[in-house]
Design an enzyme around this catalytic site. Structure first.
Site, PDB file in Angstrom:
ATOM      1  N   ASP A  12       0.917  -0.946   0.192  1.00 58.05           N
ATOM      2  CA  ASP A  12      -0.230  -0.324  -0.089  1.00 58.05           C
ATOM      3  C   ASP A  12       0.782   1.376  -0.006  1.00 58.05           C
ATOM      4  O   ASP A  12       2.233   1.140   0.966  1.00 58.05           O
ATOM      5  CB  ASP A  12      -0.994   0.416   0.929  1.00 58.05           C
ATOM      6  CG  ASP A  12      -2.207   1.203   0.970  1.00 58.05           C
ATOM      7  OD1 ASP A  12      -2.776   0.356   1.438  1.00 58.05           O
ATOM      8  OD2 ASP A  12      -1.753   2.284   0.950  1.00 58.05           O
ATOM      9  N   ILE A  13       0.545   2.560  -0.754  1.00 61.95           N
ATOM     10  CA  ILE A  13       1.984   3.660  -0.989  1.00 61.95           C
ATOM     11  C   ILE A  13       1.404   4.086   0.356  1.00 61.95           C
ATOM     12  O   ILE A  13       2.349   5.092   0.563  1.00 61.95           O
ATOM     13  CB  ILE A  13       1.107   4.507  -2.377  1.00 61.95           C
ATOM     14  CG1 ILE A  13       2.602   5.106  -2.681  1.00 61.95           C
ATOM     15  CG2 ILE A  13      -0.010   5.052  -2.437  1.00 61.95           C
ATOM     16  CD1 ILE A  13       2.283   5.374  -4.359  1.00 61.95           C
TER      17      ILE A  13
ATOM     18  N   ASN B  26     -13.124  -3.553   1.929  1.00 60.88           N
ATOM     19  CA  ASN B  26     -13.650  -2.843   2.016  1.00 60.88           C
ATOM     20  C   ASN B  26     -14.552  -2.848   1.470  1.00 60.88           C
ATOM     21  O   ASN B  26     -14.312  -2.974  -0.470  1.00 60.88           O
ATOM     22  CB  ASN B  26     -13.539  -1.061   2.643  1.00 60.88           C
ATOM     23  CG  ASN B  26     -12.681  -1.320   4.191  1.00 60.88           C
ATOM     24  OD1 ASN B  26     -12.989  -1.754   5.033  1.00 60.88           O
ATOM     25  ND2 ASN B  26     -11.343  -0.561   4.478  1.00 60.88           N
TER      26      ASN B  26
ATOM     27  N   GLN C  15     -14.728   2.311   1.432  1.00 60.33           N
ATOM     28  CA  GLN C  15     -13.652   2.000   0.035  1.00 60.33           C
ATOM     29  C   GLN C  15     -13.789   3.039  -0.855  1.00 60.33           C
ATOM     30  O   GLN C  15     -14.436   3.572  -1.349  1.00 60.33           O
ATOM     31  CB  GLN C  15     -14.759   0.691  -0.684  1.00 60.33           C
ATOM     32  CG  GLN C  15     -13.660   0.033  -2.399  1.00 60.33           C
ATOM     33  CD  GLN C  15     -15.100  -0.910  -2.155  1.00 60.33           C
ATOM     34  OE1 GLN C  15     -16.433  -1.041  -2.447  1.00 60.33           O
ATOM     35  NE2 GLN C  15     -14.040  -1.819  -3.578  1.00 60.33           N
ATOM     36  N   GLU C  16     -12.253   3.188  -1.051  1.00 59.88           N
ATOM     37  CA  GLU C  16     -12.134   4.208  -1.978  1.00 59.88           C
ATOM     38  C   GLU C  16     -11.818   3.638  -3.524  1.00 59.88           C
ATOM     39  O   GLU C  16     -12.315   4.513  -4.496  1.00 59.88           O
ATOM     40  CB  GLU C  16     -10.689   5.334  -1.180  1.00 59.88           C
ATOM     41  CG  GLU C  16     -10.902   5.243  -0.177  1.00 59.88           C
ATOM     42  CD  GLU C  16      -9.830   6.705   0.411  1.00 59.88           C
ATOM     43  OE1 GLU C  16      -8.405   6.322  -0.493  1.00 59.88           O
ATOM     44  OE2 GLU C  16      -9.695   6.686   1.535  1.00 59.88           O
TER      45      GLU C  16
ATOM     46  N   HIS D 126      -9.922  -5.480  -2.689  1.00 60.41           N
ATOM     47  CA  HIS D 126      -8.859  -5.708  -2.270  1.00 60.41           C
ATOM     48  C   HIS D 126      -8.884  -5.662  -0.964  1.00 60.41           C
ATOM     49  O   HIS D 126      -9.620  -5.197  -0.197  1.00 60.41           O
ATOM     50  CB  HIS D 126      -8.329  -4.746  -2.552  1.00 60.41           C
ATOM     51  CG  HIS D 126      -8.685  -3.702  -2.264  1.00 60.41           C
ATOM     52  ND1 HIS D 126      -9.601  -2.503  -2.979  1.00 60.41           N
ATOM     53  CD2 HIS D 126      -8.708  -2.692  -0.952  1.00 60.41           C
ATOM     54  CE1 HIS D 126     -10.352  -1.377  -2.550  1.00 60.41           C
ATOM     55  NE2 HIS D 126      -9.252  -1.195  -0.712  1.00 60.41           N
ATOM     56  N   PHE D 127      -8.119  -7.137  -0.895  1.00 61.92           N
ATOM     57  CA  PHE D 127      -7.668  -7.238   0.683  1.00 61.92           C
ATOM     58  C   PHE D 127      -6.613  -6.908   1.701  1.00 61.92           C
ATOM     59  O   PHE D 127      -5.466  -6.660   0.838  1.00 61.92           O
ATOM     60  CB  PHE D 127      -7.736  -8.857   1.606  1.00 61.92           C
ATOM     61  CG  PHE D 127      -9.365  -9.443   1.390  1.00 61.92           C
ATOM     62  CD1 PHE D 127      -9.161 -10.282  -0.118  1.00 61.92           C
ATOM     63  CD2 PHE D 127      -9.580  -9.866   1.981  1.00 61.92           C
ATOM     64  CE1 PHE D 127     -10.399 -10.175  -0.240  1.00 61.92           C
ATOM     65  CE2 PHE D 127     -11.217 -10.492   2.009  1.00 61.92           C
ATOM     66  CZ  PHE D 127     -11.297 -10.878   0.694  1.00 61.92           C
ATOM     67  N   HIS D 128      -7.372  -5.240   2.420  1.00 60.52           N
ATOM     68  CA  HIS D 128      -5.933  -5.441   3.390  1.00 60.52           C
ATOM     69  C   HIS D 128      -5.179  -5.740   4.208  1.00 60.52           C
ATOM     70  O   HIS D 128      -6.006  -7.132   5.212  1.00 60.52           O
ATOM     71  CB  HIS D 128      -5.899  -3.901   4.047  1.00 60.52           C
ATOM     72  CG  HIS D 128      -6.569  -2.634   3.419  1.00 60.52           C
ATOM     73  ND1 HIS D 128      -6.203  -1.922   3.241  1.00 60.52           N
ATOM     74  CD2 HIS D 128      -7.647  -3.303   2.937  1.00 60.52           C
ATOM     75  CE1 HIS D 128      -6.530  -0.921   2.228  1.00 60.52           C
ATOM     76  NE2 HIS D 128      -7.963  -2.130   2.371  1.00 60.52           N
TER      77      HIS D 128
HETATM   78  P1  AMP Z   1      -9.695   1.572   0.673  1.00 59.70           P
HETATM   79  O1  AMP Z   1     -10.552   2.715   2.087  1.00 59.70           O
HETATM   80  O2  AMP Z   1     -10.381   0.654   1.331  1.00 59.70           O
HETATM   81  O3  AMP Z   1     -10.588   1.377  -0.041  1.00 59.70           O
HETATM   82  O4  AMP Z   1      -8.049   1.416   0.319  1.00 59.70           O
HETATM   83  C1  AMP Z   1      -7.326   1.949  -0.633  1.00 59.70           C
HETATM   84  C2  AMP Z   1      -6.078   1.580  -0.600  1.00 59.70           C
HETATM   85  O5  AMP Z   1      -5.681   1.376  -2.047  1.00 59.70           O
HETATM   86  C3  AMP Z   1      -5.513   2.706   0.477  1.00 59.70           C
HETATM   87  O6  AMP Z   1      -4.992   2.449   1.619  1.00 59.70           O
HETATM   88  C4  AMP Z   1      -5.028   3.827  -0.760  1.00 59.70           C
HETATM   89  O7  AMP Z   1      -3.926   3.655   0.304  1.00 59.70           O
HETATM   90  C5  AMP Z   1      -4.211   2.537  -1.104  1.00 59.70           C
HETATM   91  N1  AMP Z   1      -3.531   2.789  -2.733  1.00 59.70           N
HETATM   92  C6  AMP Z   1      -4.764   3.426  -3.609  1.00 59.70           C
HETATM   93  N2  AMP Z   1      -3.337   4.093  -4.908  1.00 59.70           N
HETATM   94  C7  AMP Z   1      -2.697   3.192  -4.969  1.00 59.70           C
HETATM   95  C8  AMP Z   1      -0.872   3.211  -5.318  1.00 59.70           C
HETATM   96  N3  AMP Z   1      -1.155   3.160  -7.260  1.00 59.70           N
HETATM   97  N4  AMP Z   1      -0.172   1.683  -4.920  1.00 59.70           N
HETATM   98  C9  AMP Z   1      -0.813   1.405  -4.019  1.00 59.70           C
HETATM   99  N5  AMP Z   1      -1.401   1.858  -3.165  1.00 59.70           N
HETATM  100  C10 AMP Z   1      -2.763   2.631  -3.434  1.00 59.70           C
END
Ligand code: AMP
Ligand code: ZN
Length: 133
Positions: A30-31, A82, A89-90, A95-97
């Site tokens: 994760d970035i 999420n 969810q963004e 995706h699984f964290h």
């Molecule tokens: P969510 O809130 O569950 O949708 O989490 C999305 C995750 O994706 C967040 O923790 C971001 O930091 C991560 N993310 C978004 N863009 C990138 C990217 N280009 N590379 C790695 N992680 C990313």
């Protein structure tokens, strides 16, 4: 999905810190990590929510999460997935964290607003859901 940022990462159109790749799964760091080792495990199949992903793709994700837990040596960790904007969810690609929890300050903080036990309501819900499974 051409506009999806995670599909672009899978294709290599956007760079990522790749941890693992197989026919059906991709994993990367994760970035904006919540802690050291925070990783994302995604299906190559594009779908926004868990229910959009075929079972044969879904079943390959958790073993990869497990591999990453073992490789990072995380002893305490949260696995989070999420679904939907108000559920935080963004990125609309499943995706699984995997979020190591090395101490109380770093990693995931969880709100857990429990409701009082109401057996009648729980039994009503049970019947309703069981009937659709
Ligand atoms: P969510 O809130 O569950 O949708 O989490 C999305 C995750 O994706 C967040 O923790 C971001 O930091 C991560 N993310 C978004 N863009 C990138 C990217 N280009 N590379 C790695 N992680 C990313
Ligand atoms: Zn996608």
């Amino acid at each position: 999905m051409s506009a999806c940022i995670f599909c672009k990462i899978i294709k290599g159109d956007i760079p990522s810190l790749k941890l693992f790749e197989s026919d059906k799964v991709f994993a990367f760091l994760d970035i904006n990590p919540l802690s050291r080792g925070h990783a994302l495990v995604i299906p190559k199949f594009h779908g926004a929510k868990l229910t959009d992903i075929p079972d044969d793709q879904l079943s390959e994700l958790l073993p990869v999460v497990k591999k990453i837990v073992n490789a990072t040596g995380a002893e305490n960790y949260n696995v989070l997935q999420n679904n939907g904007k108000i559920a935080h969810q963004e990125v609309d690609h499943v995706h699984f964290h995997m979020i190591p929890k090395p101490n109380l300050k770093e990693g995931l903080s969880v709100g857990w607003p429990q409701q009082k036990t109401d057996m009648d309501k729980l039994k009503e819900l049970l019947e309703e859901v069981q009937a659709k499974m």
